[in-house]
Design a protein around this motif. Structure first.
Motif, mmCIF file in Angstrom:
data_model
loop_
_atom_site.group_PDB
_atom_site.id
_atom_site.type_symbol
_atom_site.label_atom_id
_atom_site.label_comp_id
_atom_site.label_asym_id
_atom_site.label_seq_id
_atom_site.Cartn_x
_atom_site.Cartn_y
_atom_site.Cartn_z
ATOM 1 N N VAL A 7 13.756 3.824 -7.964
ATOM 2 C CA VAL A 7 12.335 3.928 -7.934
ATOM 3 C C VAL A 7 11.028 4.211 -6.591
ATOM 4 O O VAL A 7 10.314 5.238 -6.180
ATOM 5 C CB VAL A 7 11.632 4.123 -9.276
ATOM 6 N N TYR A 8 10.851 2.799 -5.977
ATOM 7 C CA TYR A 8 10.570 2.163 -4.771
ATOM 8 C C TYR A 8 9.735 2.892 -3.427
ATOM 9 O O TYR A 8 9.920 3.549 -2.749
ATOM 10 C CB TYR A 8 10.638 0.819 -4.710
ATOM 11 N N ARG A 9 11.771 3.482 -3.362
ATOM 12 C CA ARG A 9 12.176 4.128 -2.111
ATOM 13 C C ARG A 9 11.454 5.771 -2.152
ATOM 14 O O ARG A 9 11.614 6.555 -1.399
ATOM 15 C CB ARG A 9 13.427 4.030 -1.956
ATOM 16 N N THR A 10 11.432 6.476 -3.242
ATOM 17 C CA THR A 10 11.689 7.460 -3.775
ATOM 18 C C THR A 10 10.388 7.901 -4.133
ATOM 19 O O THR A 10 10.202 9.128 -4.335
ATOM 20 C CB THR A 10 12.768 8.400 -4.528
ATOM 21 N N GLY A 11 9.951 7.532 -5.021
ATOM 22 C CA GLY A 11 8.707 7.577 -6.524
ATOM 23 C C GLY A 11 9.508 8.031 -7.548
ATOM 24 O O GLY A 11 10.919 7.918 -8.087
ATOM 25 N N LEU A 27 10.175 -6.778 0.590
ATOM 26 C CA LEU A 27 9.047 -6.858 0.521
ATOM 27 C C LEU A 27 8.253 -7.242 -0.297
ATOM 28 O O LEU A 27 7.051 -8.267 -1.020
ATOM 29 C CB LEU A 27 8.274 -7.251 1.560
ATOM 30 N N VAL A 28 8.360 -5.876 -0.945
ATOM 31 C CA VAL A 28 7.014 -6.065 -2.249
ATOM 32 C C VAL A 28 8.345 -5.940 -3.926
ATOM 33 O O VAL A 28 7.852 -5.698 -5.293
ATOM 34 C CB VAL A 28 6.421 -4.122 -2.194
ATOM 35 N N GLN A 29 9.815 -5.958 -3.276
ATOM 36 C CA GLN A 29 10.295 -6.379 -5.148
ATOM 37 C C GLN A 29 10.923 -8.078 -4.946
ATOM 38 O O GLN A 29 11.069 -8.086 -6.026
ATOM 39 C CB GLN A 29 11.112 -5.037 -4.668
ATOM 40 N N ALA A 30 12.052 -8.087 -4.191
ATOM 41 C CA ALA A 30 12.349 -9.573 -4.158
ATOM 42 C C ALA A 30 11.896 -11.010 -3.744
ATOM 43 O O ALA A 30 12.265 -11.604 -4.131
ATOM 44 C CB ALA A 30 13.764 -8.844 -3.377
ATOM 45 N N LEU A 31 10.801 -10.606 -2.981
ATOM 46 C CA LEU A 31 10.275 -11.815 -2.306
ATOM 47 C C LEU A 31 8.916 -12.516 -3.172
ATOM 48 O O LEU A 31 8.219 -13.452 -2.764
ATOM 49 C CB LEU A 31 9.564 -11.314 -0.658
ATOM 50 N N PRO A 32 7.966 -11.638 -3.445
ATOM 51 C CA PRO A 32 7.102 -11.823 -4.770
ATOM 52 C C PRO A 32 7.199 -13.104 -5.794
ATOM 53 O O PRO A 32 6.398 -13.869 -5.507
ATOM 54 C CB PRO A 32 6.465 -10.553 -5.300
ATOM 55 N N LEU A 33 8.395 -12.921 -6.612
ATOM 56 C CA LEU A 33 8.694 -14.077 -7.355
ATOM 57 C C LEU A 33 9.291 -15.046 -6.535
ATOM 58 O O LEU A 33 8.044 -16.605 -6.340
ATOM 59 C CB LEU A 33 10.070 -13.228 -8.350
ATOM 60 N N PRO A 34 10.085 -15.154 -5.210
ATOM 61 C CA PRO A 34 10.204 -16.333 -4.537
ATOM 62 C C PRO A 34 9.118 -16.770 -3.779
ATOM 63 O O PRO A 34 8.157 -18.772 -3.496
ATOM 64 C CB PRO A 34 11.420 -16.250 -3.490
ATOM 65 N N MET A 57 0.931 -0.951 -0.370
ATOM 66 C CA MET A 57 -0.056 0.518 0.086
ATOM 67 C C MET A 57 0.582 1.305 -0.296
ATOM 68 O O MET A 57 0.775 2.327 -0.897
ATOM 69 C CB MET A 57 -1.403 -0.834 1.280
ATOM 70 N N VAL A 58 1.683 0.780 0.663
ATOM 71 C CA VAL A 58 3.083 2.371 0.948
ATOM 72 C C VAL A 58 3.555 2.659 -1.027
ATOM 73 O O VAL A 58 3.911 3.790 -1.156
ATOM 74 C CB VAL A 58 3.850 2.449 2.164
ATOM 75 N N LEU A 59 4.155 1.690 -1.012
ATOM 76 C CA LEU A 59 4.329 1.330 -2.452
ATOM 77 C C LEU A 59 3.381 1.859 -3.600
ATOM 78 O O LEU A 59 4.010 2.699 -4.617
ATOM 79 C CB LEU A 59 4.673 0.277 -2.784
ATOM 80 N N VAL A 60 2.258 1.659 -3.875
ATOM 81 C CA VAL A 60 1.401 2.052 -4.445
ATOM 82 C C VAL A 60 1.021 3.176 -4.003
ATOM 83 O O VAL A 60 1.047 4.604 -5.408
ATOM 84 C CB VAL A 60 0.147 0.950 -4.621
ATOM 85 N N ALA A 61 0.818 4.110 -3.025
ATOM 86 C CA ALA A 61 1.085 5.712 -2.906
ATOM 87 C C ALA A 61 1.675 6.213 -3.518
ATOM 88 O O ALA A 61 1.894 7.332 -3.358
ATOM 89 C CB ALA A 61 0.690 5.821 -1.654
ATOM 90 N N ARG A 62 2.990 5.829 -3.122
ATOM 91 C CA ARG A 62 4.671 6.183 -3.396
ATOM 92 C C ARG A 62 4.500 6.019 -5.009
ATOM 93 O O ARG A 62 4.724 7.587 -5.836
ATOM 94 C CB ARG A 62 5.144 5.848 -2.842
ATOM 95 N N LEU A 63 4.200 5.221 -5.737
ATOM 96 C CA LEU A 63 4.170 4.910 -6.790
ATOM 97 C C LEU A 63 3.050 6.496 -7.663
ATOM 98 O O LEU A 63 2.921 6.906 -9.094
ATOM 99 C CB LEU A 63 4.292 4.300 -7.841
ATOM 100 N N ALA A 64 1.765 6.577 -7.216
ATOM 101 C CA ALA A 64 0.542 6.864 -7.824
ATOM 102 C C ALA A 64 1.221 8.111 -8.344
ATOM 103 O O ALA A 64 0.318 8.027 -9.249
ATOM 104 C CB ALA A 64 -0.406 6.581 -7.126
ATOM 105 N N PRO A 65 1.627 9.091 -7.897
ATOM 106 C CA PRO A 65 2.029 10.401 -8.124
ATOM 107 C C PRO A 65 2.720 10.482 -9.880
ATOM 108 O O PRO A 65 2.312 11.342 -10.800
ATOM 109 C CB PRO A 65 2.779 11.202 -7.948
ATOM 110 N N GLY A 66 3.747 9.517 -10.064
ATOM 111 C CA GLY A 66 3.825 8.589 -11.582
ATOM 112 C C GLY A 66 3.461 8.685 -12.776
ATOM 113 O O GLY A 66 3.517 8.872 -13.910
#
Length: 397
Positions: A186-190, A293-300, A18-27
Protein backbone atom coordinates in the motif's frame (compact mmCIF):
# COMPACT_ATOMS: atom_id res chain seq x y z
CA UNK A 1 29.07 14.32 12.54
CA UNK A 2 26.07 12.97 14.47
CA UNK A 3 24.29 16.31 14.12
CA UNK A 4 24.82 16.38 10.34
CA UNK A 5 23.58 12.80 10.01
CA UNK A 6 20.50 13.61 12.09
CA UNK A 7 19.68 16.65 9.93
CA UNK A 8 20.06 14.66 6.71
CA UNK A 9 17.96 11.83 8.14
CA UNK A 10 15.21 14.25 9.16
CA UNK A 11 15.15 15.98 5.76
CA UNK A 12 14.98 12.73 3.76
CA UNK A 13 12.45 11.20 6.14
CA UNK A 14 10.24 14.31 5.88
CA UNK A 15 10.38 14.16 2.08
CA UNK A 16 9.42 10.48 2.12
CA UNK A 17 6.55 11.13 4.52
CA UNK A 18 5.22 13.81 2.16
CA UNK A 19 5.42 11.34 -0.73
CA UNK A 20 3.54 8.75 1.31
CA UNK A 21 0.78 11.15 2.34
CA UNK A 22 0.31 12.24 -1.28
CA UNK A 23 0.22 8.60 -2.37
CA UNK A 24 -2.36 7.60 0.25
CA UNK A 25 -4.55 10.69 -0.01
CA UNK A 26 -6.67 9.43 -2.96
CA UNK A 27 -7.62 6.46 -0.79
CA UNK A 28 -10.02 8.69 1.12
CA UNK A 29 -12.30 8.59 -1.93
CA UNK A 30 -11.72 4.99 -2.92
CA UNK A 31 -14.61 2.75 -3.91
CA UNK A 32 -16.16 0.57 -1.19
CA UNK A 33 -15.71 -3.23 -1.32
CA UNK A 34 -17.35 -4.77 -4.38
CA UNK A 35 -20.54 -6.62 -3.34
CA UNK A 36 -21.52 -10.06 -4.71
CA UNK A 37 -23.89 -9.94 -7.67
CA UNK A 38 -25.36 -13.22 -8.98
CA UNK A 39 -26.44 -11.69 -12.28
CA UNK A 40 -24.63 -8.75 -13.94
CA UNK A 41 -26.48 -5.88 -15.53
CA UNK A 42 -25.05 -6.56 -19.00
CA UNK A 43 -25.16 -9.53 -21.36
CA UNK A 44 -21.64 -10.88 -21.75
CA UNK A 45 -19.56 -14.04 -21.28
CA UNK A 46 -16.59 -14.87 -19.07
CA UNK A 47 -13.90 -17.51 -19.37
CA UNK A 48 -12.18 -18.36 -16.08
CA UNK A 49 -8.61 -19.64 -16.28
CA UNK A 50 -7.06 -21.50 -13.33
CA UNK A 51 -3.37 -22.37 -13.62
CA UNK A 52 -2.40 -25.44 -11.58
CA UNK A 53 0.68 -27.38 -10.61
CA UNK A 54 0.22 -29.80 -7.72
CA UNK A 55 -2.66 -27.92 -6.10
CA UNK A 56 -4.61 -30.92 -4.80
CA UNK A 57 -4.51 -29.61 -1.21
CA UNK A 58 -6.02 -26.27 -2.16
CA UNK A 59 -8.06 -26.43 -5.36
CA UNK A 60 -11.20 -28.07 -3.93
CA UNK A 61 -12.78 -24.92 -2.44
CA UNK A 62 -11.87 -22.97 -5.58
CA UNK A 63 -13.69 -25.40 -7.86
CA UNK A 64 -16.68 -25.55 -5.53
CA UNK A 65 -16.89 -21.77 -5.56
CA UNK A 66 -16.67 -21.61 -9.34
CA UNK A 67 -19.40 -24.20 -9.76
CA UNK A 68 -21.73 -21.90 -7.78
CA UNK A 69 -21.34 -19.07 -10.30
CA UNK A 70 -24.26 -18.16 -12.58
CA UNK A 71 -24.22 -16.36 -15.90
CA UNK A 72 -22.15 -14.88 -17.42
CA UNK A 73 -19.69 -17.70 -16.62
CA UNK A 74 -19.19 -19.55 -19.90
CA UNK A 75 -16.33 -21.91 -19.03
CA UNK A 76 -13.68 -22.76 -16.46
CA UNK A 77 -10.39 -23.71 -18.11
CA UNK A 78 -8.08 -25.44 -15.64
CA UNK A 79 -4.66 -25.43 -17.27
CA UNK A 80 -2.53 -28.02 -15.53
CA UNK A 81 1.24 -28.41 -15.86
CA UNK A 82 1.32 -32.20 -15.42
CA UNK A 83 0.53 -32.37 -11.73
CA UNK A 84 1.28 -35.69 -10.02
CA UNK A 85 -0.46 -35.14 -6.68
CA UNK A 86 -4.08 -35.82 -7.66
CA UNK A 87 -4.92 -32.34 -8.93
CA UNK A 88 -5.97 -33.63 -12.34
CA UNK A 89 -8.27 -36.23 -10.84
CA UNK A 90 -9.98 -33.61 -8.70
CA UNK A 91 -10.54 -31.39 -11.72
CA UNK A 92 -11.89 -34.29 -13.77
CA UNK A 93 -14.31 -35.17 -10.98
CA UNK A 94 -15.50 -31.56 -10.88
CA UNK A 95 -15.90 -31.57 -14.66
CA UNK A 96 -18.26 -34.52 -14.41
CA UNK A 97 -20.43 -32.42 -12.10
CA UNK A 98 -20.25 -29.21 -14.12
CA UNK A 99 -19.82 -29.30 -17.89
CA UNK A 100 -18.39 -25.78 -17.88
CA UNK A 101 -15.15 -27.10 -16.35
CA UNK A 102 -12.47 -28.30 -18.78
CA UNK A 103 -9.05 -29.71 -17.99
CA UNK A 104 -6.25 -28.59 -20.32
CA UNK A 105 -2.57 -29.47 -20.27
CA UNK A 106 -0.08 -26.84 -21.31
CA UNK A 107 2.83 -27.61 -23.63
CA UNK A 108 6.35 -27.85 -22.19
CA UNK A 109 7.50 -24.54 -20.80
CA UNK A 110 9.17 -22.37 -23.47
CA UNK A 111 12.44 -20.62 -22.71
CA UNK A 112 11.93 -17.25 -21.04
CA UNK A 113 8.47 -18.03 -19.61
CA UNK A 114 7.44 -18.44 -15.99
CA UNK A 115 5.19 -21.47 -15.52
CA UNK A 116 2.04 -19.75 -14.32
CA UNK A 117 2.17 -17.15 -17.10
CA UNK A 118 2.58 -19.86 -19.74
CA UNK A 119 -0.44 -21.69 -18.33
CA UNK A 120 -2.48 -18.48 -18.50
CA UNK A 121 -1.39 -17.93 -22.08
CA UNK A 122 -2.41 -21.50 -22.93
CA UNK A 123 -5.81 -20.84 -21.41
CA UNK A 124 -6.11 -17.51 -23.22
CA UNK A 125 -5.64 -19.21 -26.58
CA UNK A 126 -8.47 -21.62 -25.81
CA UNK A 127 -10.84 -19.12 -24.18
CA UNK A 128 -14.11 -18.14 -25.88
CA UNK A 129 -15.54 -15.57 -23.46
CA UNK A 130 -15.68 -11.82 -23.98
CA UNK A 131 -13.75 -11.47 -20.72
CA UNK A 132 -10.95 -13.56 -19.23
CA UNK A 133 -10.89 -13.95 -15.45
CA UNK A 134 -7.70 -15.40 -13.97
CA UNK A 135 -8.37 -17.14 -10.66
CA UNK A 136 -5.71 -18.77 -8.48
CA UNK A 137 -6.23 -22.30 -7.24
CA UNK A 138 -5.84 -21.23 -3.60
CA UNK A 139 -8.79 -18.83 -3.72
CA UNK A 140 -12.36 -19.34 -2.52
CA UNK A 141 -14.79 -17.53 -4.85
CA UNK A 142 -17.99 -16.35 -3.22
CA UNK A 143 -21.34 -16.89 -4.96
CA UNK A 144 -21.88 -13.90 -7.23
CA UNK A 145 -18.16 -13.31 -7.85
CA UNK A 146 -18.31 -13.41 -11.65
CA UNK A 147 -21.31 -11.12 -11.89
CA UNK A 148 -19.72 -8.75 -9.39
CA UNK A 149 -16.43 -8.34 -11.23
CA UNK A 150 -18.21 -7.75 -14.54
CA UNK A 151 -20.46 -5.08 -13.08
CA UNK A 152 -17.52 -3.43 -11.32
CA UNK A 153 -15.53 -3.35 -14.56
CA UNK A 154 -18.44 -1.95 -16.54
CA UNK A 155 -19.30 0.66 -13.91
CA UNK A 156 -15.69 1.83 -13.81
CA UNK A 157 -15.28 1.52 -17.60
CA UNK A 158 -12.26 -0.69 -17.00
CA UNK A 159 -10.56 -2.86 -19.59
CA UNK A 160 -8.64 -4.54 -16.79
CA UNK A 161 -9.76 -4.92 -13.18
CA UNK A 162 -8.28 -6.97 -10.39
CA UNK A 163 -9.54 -7.42 -6.88
CA UNK A 164 -7.84 -7.64 -3.51
CA UNK A 165 -8.99 -10.66 -1.47
CA UNK A 166 -9.86 -11.32 2.11
CA UNK A 167 -7.20 -13.48 3.76
CA UNK A 168 -8.44 -16.49 5.66
CA UNK A 169 -7.00 -19.53 7.40
CA UNK A 170 -3.99 -17.66 8.77
CA UNK A 171 -2.27 -18.71 11.94
CA UNK A 172 -1.26 -16.28 14.65
CA UNK A 173 2.28 -15.78 13.33
CA UNK A 174 0.99 -15.02 9.83
CA UNK A 175 -1.54 -12.53 11.17
CA UNK A 176 1.34 -10.76 12.93
CA UNK A 177 3.78 -10.54 10.00
CA UNK A 178 1.74 -10.68 6.78
CA UNK A 179 -0.25 -7.46 7.38
CA UNK A 180 3.02 -5.58 7.81
CA UNK A 181 4.19 -6.95 4.46
CA UNK A 182 0.85 -5.98 2.91
CA UNK A 183 1.24 -2.42 4.18
CA UNK A 184 4.51 -2.12 2.27
CA UNK A 185 2.50 -2.71 -0.92
CA UNK A 186 0.00 0.00 0.00
CA UNK A 187 2.81 2.41 0.85
CA UNK A 188 4.47 1.73 -2.49
CA UNK A 189 1.41 1.83 -4.74
CA UNK A 190 -1.50 3.52 -2.95
CA UNK A 191 -4.85 2.24 -1.72
CA UNK A 192 -7.10 -0.24 -3.53
CA UNK A 193 -9.92 1.53 -5.34
CA UNK A 194 -7.97 4.76 -5.87
CA UNK A 195 -6.92 5.92 -9.33
CA UNK A 196 -3.19 5.49 -9.97
CA UNK A 197 -0.82 6.42 -12.83
CA UNK A 198 0.25 3.50 -15.06
CA UNK A 199 3.62 3.04 -13.35
CA UNK A 200 1.99 2.78 -9.91
CA UNK A 201 -0.89 0.47 -10.82
CA UNK A 202 -1.26 -2.47 -8.48
CA UNK A 203 -2.92 -5.73 -9.48
CA UNK A 204 -3.80 -9.07 -7.94
CA UNK A 205 -3.44 -12.15 -10.09
CA UNK A 206 -5.61 -14.17 -7.72
CA UNK A 207 -8.63 -12.42 -9.28
CA UNK A 208 -7.62 -10.67 -12.51
CA UNK A 209 -10.23 -9.69 -15.10
CA UNK A 210 -9.37 -8.44 -18.60
CA UNK A 211 -11.27 -7.93 -21.83
CA UNK A 212 -10.16 -10.72 -24.15
CA UNK A 213 -10.00 -8.40 -27.16
CA UNK A 214 -7.76 -5.95 -25.29
CA UNK A 215 -5.48 -8.73 -24.08
CA UNK A 216 -5.17 -10.23 -27.54
CA UNK A 217 -4.55 -6.85 -29.16
CA UNK A 218 -1.50 -6.40 -26.93
CA UNK A 219 0.10 -9.81 -27.32
CA UNK A 220 -1.71 -11.85 -24.69
CA UNK A 221 0.31 -12.65 -21.58
CA UNK A 222 3.64 -12.40 -23.40
CA UNK A 223 4.37 -8.98 -21.91
CA UNK A 224 4.67 -10.68 -18.50
CA UNK A 225 6.18 -13.96 -19.68
CA UNK A 226 9.33 -13.75 -17.55
CA UNK A 227 7.88 -11.95 -14.54
CA UNK A 228 7.46 -13.38 -11.06
CA UNK A 229 4.99 -10.55 -10.38
CA UNK A 230 3.17 -11.15 -13.65
CA UNK A 231 -0.10 -9.58 -12.53
CA UNK A 232 1.43 -6.16 -11.86
CA UNK A 233 3.73 -6.38 -14.89
CA UNK A 234 0.81 -7.12 -17.21
CA UNK A 235 -1.48 -4.49 -15.66
CA UNK A 236 1.16 -1.78 -15.95
CA UNK A 237 1.97 -2.80 -19.50
CA UNK A 238 -1.68 -2.58 -20.55
CA UNK A 239 -2.14 0.72 -18.68
CA UNK A 240 0.86 2.17 -20.50
CA UNK A 241 -0.73 1.05 -23.79
CA UNK A 242 -3.85 3.06 -23.00
CA UNK A 243 -6.09 0.45 -21.35
CA UNK A 244 -8.11 1.62 -18.35
CA UNK A 245 -6.94 -0.41 -15.35
CA UNK A 246 -8.53 -0.63 -11.92
CA UNK A 247 -7.59 -2.29 -8.64
CA UNK A 248 -10.61 -2.71 -6.39
CA UNK A 249 -11.45 -4.11 -2.97
CA UNK A 250 -12.74 -7.65 -3.49
CA UNK A 251 -12.81 -8.69 0.17
CA UNK A 252 -16.54 -9.51 -0.05
CA UNK A 253 -16.29 -11.68 -3.18
CA UNK A 254 -13.11 -13.73 -2.86
CA UNK A 255 -11.04 -15.22 -0.06
CA UNK A 256 -7.57 -16.68 -0.25
CA UNK A 257 -5.69 -19.19 1.86
CA UNK A 258 -2.41 -19.08 0.02
CA UNK A 259 0.22 -20.40 2.42
CA UNK A 260 0.57 -23.08 5.07
CA UNK A 261 2.21 -21.10 7.82
CA UNK A 262 4.61 -18.22 8.28
CA UNK A 263 7.64 -19.99 6.83
CA UNK A 264 5.97 -20.65 3.47
CA UNK A 265 4.47 -17.16 3.31
CA UNK A 266 7.83 -15.55 4.13
CA UNK A 267 9.54 -17.61 1.43
CA UNK A 268 6.96 -17.71 -1.39
CA UNK A 269 5.24 -14.32 -1.20
CA UNK A 270 8.46 -12.67 -0.09
CA UNK A 271 10.06 -13.59 -3.39
CA UNK A 272 7.69 -11.54 -5.52
CA UNK A 273 6.11 -8.79 -3.46
CA UNK A 274 8.99 -6.43 -4.26
CA UNK A 275 7.38 -5.93 -7.74
CA UNK A 276 10.84 -5.39 -9.23
CA UNK A 277 9.81 -7.11 -12.48
CA UNK A 278 7.28 -4.31 -13.02
CA UNK A 279 9.32 -1.40 -11.64
CA UNK A 280 12.59 0.25 -12.60
CA UNK A 281 15.47 -0.67 -10.34
CA UNK A 282 15.92 2.92 -9.22
CA UNK A 283 12.26 3.36 -8.32
CA UNK A 284 12.20 -0.03 -6.61
CA UNK A 285 15.05 0.89 -4.30
CA UNK A 286 13.53 4.32 -3.65
CA UNK A 287 10.39 2.51 -2.51
CA UNK A 288 12.50 0.30 -0.24
CA UNK A 289 14.00 3.44 1.27
CA UNK A 290 10.51 4.89 1.77
CA UNK A 291 9.34 1.75 3.57
CA UNK A 292 12.32 1.86 5.92
CA UNK A 293 12.03 5.57 6.68
CA UNK A 294 8.29 5.93 7.16
CA UNK A 295 7.15 2.43 8.12
CA UNK A 296 9.95 0.53 9.82
CA UNK A 297 12.06 3.21 11.57
CA UNK A 298 9.59 5.67 13.17
CA UNK A 299 8.89 3.38 16.15
CA UNK A 300 12.60 2.69 16.90
CA UNK A 301 13.37 6.40 16.56
CA UNK A 302 10.62 7.32 18.99
CA UNK A 303 11.75 4.63 21.43
CA UNK A 304 15.31 5.91 21.18
CA UNK A 305 14.11 9.44 21.83
CA UNK A 306 12.19 8.28 24.89
CA UNK A 307 15.20 6.40 26.24
CA UNK A 308 17.49 9.36 25.73
CA UNK A 309 15.29 11.98 27.32
CA UNK A 310 15.34 10.68 30.85
CA UNK A 311 12.51 13.09 31.52
CA UNK A 312 14.38 16.00 29.91
CA UNK A 313 14.75 17.36 26.40
CA UNK A 314 15.87 14.67 24.01
CA UNK A 315 19.62 14.51 23.66
CA UNK A 316 20.39 16.25 26.92
CA UNK A 317 22.77 13.49 27.94
CA UNK A 318 23.69 11.67 24.74
CA UNK A 319 23.79 14.57 22.26
CA UNK A 320 24.16 17.84 24.16
CA UNK A 321 24.58 19.87 20.96
CA UNK A 322 21.32 18.67 19.36
CA UNK A 323 19.23 21.80 18.62
CA UNK A 324 15.76 21.92 20.08
CA UNK A 325 14.19 22.51 16.65
CA UNK A 326 15.74 19.27 15.36
CA UNK A 327 14.43 17.35 18.35
CA UNK A 328 10.95 18.72 17.70
CA UNK A 329 11.20 18.00 13.97
CA UNK A 330 12.23 14.39 14.51
CA UNK A 331 9.48 13.87 17.07
CA UNK A 332 6.87 15.39 14.74
CA UNK A 333 7.89 13.48 11.63
CA UNK A 334 8.22 10.11 13.33
CA UNK A 335 5.10 10.59 15.42
CA UNK A 336 3.10 11.47 12.30
CA UNK A 337 4.49 8.47 10.41
CA UNK A 338 3.53 6.17 13.28
CA UNK A 339 0.00 7.61 13.39
CA UNK A 340 -0.37 7.02 9.63
CA UNK A 341 0.82 3.46 10.13
CA UNK A 342 -1.63 2.81 12.94
CA UNK A 343 -4.47 4.17 10.81
CA UNK A 344 -3.69 1.45 8.26
CA UNK A 345 -4.83 -1.16 10.78
CA UNK A 346 -8.37 0.17 10.56
CA UNK A 347 -8.20 0.72 6.80
CA UNK A 348 -7.13 -2.88 6.09
CA UNK A 349 -9.13 -4.73 8.73
CA UNK A 350 -11.72 -5.93 6.18
CA UNK A 351 -8.96 -7.77 4.31
CA UNK A 352 -8.71 -10.33 7.14
CA UNK A 353 -11.40 -12.83 8.03
CA UNK A 354 -9.83 -13.25 11.48
CA UNK A 355 -7.81 -10.50 13.11
CA UNK A 356 -7.28 -10.83 16.84
CA UNK A 357 -4.46 -9.32 18.85
CA UNK A 358 -1.84 -10.54 16.38
CA UNK A 359 -3.31 -8.41 13.61
CA UNK A 360 -3.72 -5.31 15.78
CA UNK A 361 -0.09 -5.65 16.90
CA UNK A 362 1.24 -6.30 13.38
CA UNK A 363 2.77 -2.81 13.21
CA UNK A 364 5.43 -4.19 15.55
CA UNK A 365 6.55 -6.44 12.65
CA UNK A 366 7.27 -3.52 10.30
CA UNK A 367 11.01 -3.95 10.67
CA UNK A 368 10.76 -7.60 9.61
CA UNK A 369 8.59 -6.62 6.61
CA UNK A 370 11.10 -3.97 5.50
CA UNK A 371 13.94 -6.48 5.88
CA UNK A 372 12.07 -9.05 3.75
CA UNK A 373 11.38 -6.42 1.09
CA UNK A 374 15.06 -5.53 0.99
CA UNK A 375 16.05 -9.18 0.58
CA UNK A 376 13.48 -9.63 -2.16
CA UNK A 377 14.73 -6.60 -4.09
CA UNK A 378 18.32 -7.81 -3.83
CA UNK A 379 17.68 -11.37 -4.98
CA UNK A 380 16.22 -12.94 -8.11
CA UNK A 381 14.08 -16.07 -7.60
CA UNK A 382 15.48 -19.36 -8.85
CA UNK A 383 12.57 -21.56 -7.75
CA UNK A 384 8.83 -20.88 -7.80
CA UNK A 385 5.88 -23.16 -7.03
CA UNK A 386 7.80 -26.37 -7.60
CA UNK A 387 9.79 -25.23 -10.65
CA UNK A 388 13.41 -24.15 -10.94
CA UNK A 389 14.42 -21.41 -13.34
CA UNK A 390 17.69 -20.40 -15.00
CA UNK A 391 19.47 -17.13 -14.16
CA UNK A 392 17.52 -13.91 -14.56
CA UNK A 393 19.16 -13.07 -17.89
CA UNK A 394 17.44 -16.12 -19.37
CA UNK A 395 14.04 -15.60 -17.71
CA UNK A 396 13.26 -11.95 -17.48
CA UNK A 397 12.31 -9.77 -20.41
Amino acid sequence: MILTAAVVFMIVQTAMLMVLVARLAPGRHRRPPVPPRPMPRIDTTVSVIVATLNEARRIGPCLEGLMQQDCPLLEVLVVDSRSDDGTRELVQAAARRDARIRLLTDDPLPAGWVGKVWALETGRRAAQGDWILGIDADTIPAPGLVGAVIDAAEEGRYDVASFSPQFTGQRVAERFVQPAMLVTLVYRTGAAGAEQPPDRVLANGQCFLVRRAVLEAHGGYAAARGSFSDDVTLARHLAAEGARVGFLDGSRIIQVHAYDGLREMWREWGRSFDLKDATSRTRGWMDVLLVWLVQALPLPVLVLMALCTGGHAWGASAWPDMPHWLQVALLTVNGTALLVRLSMLSALRGSYAVRGIAYWCSWLADGAAAYRLTLSMARTPRAWRGRRYPPASDVTM
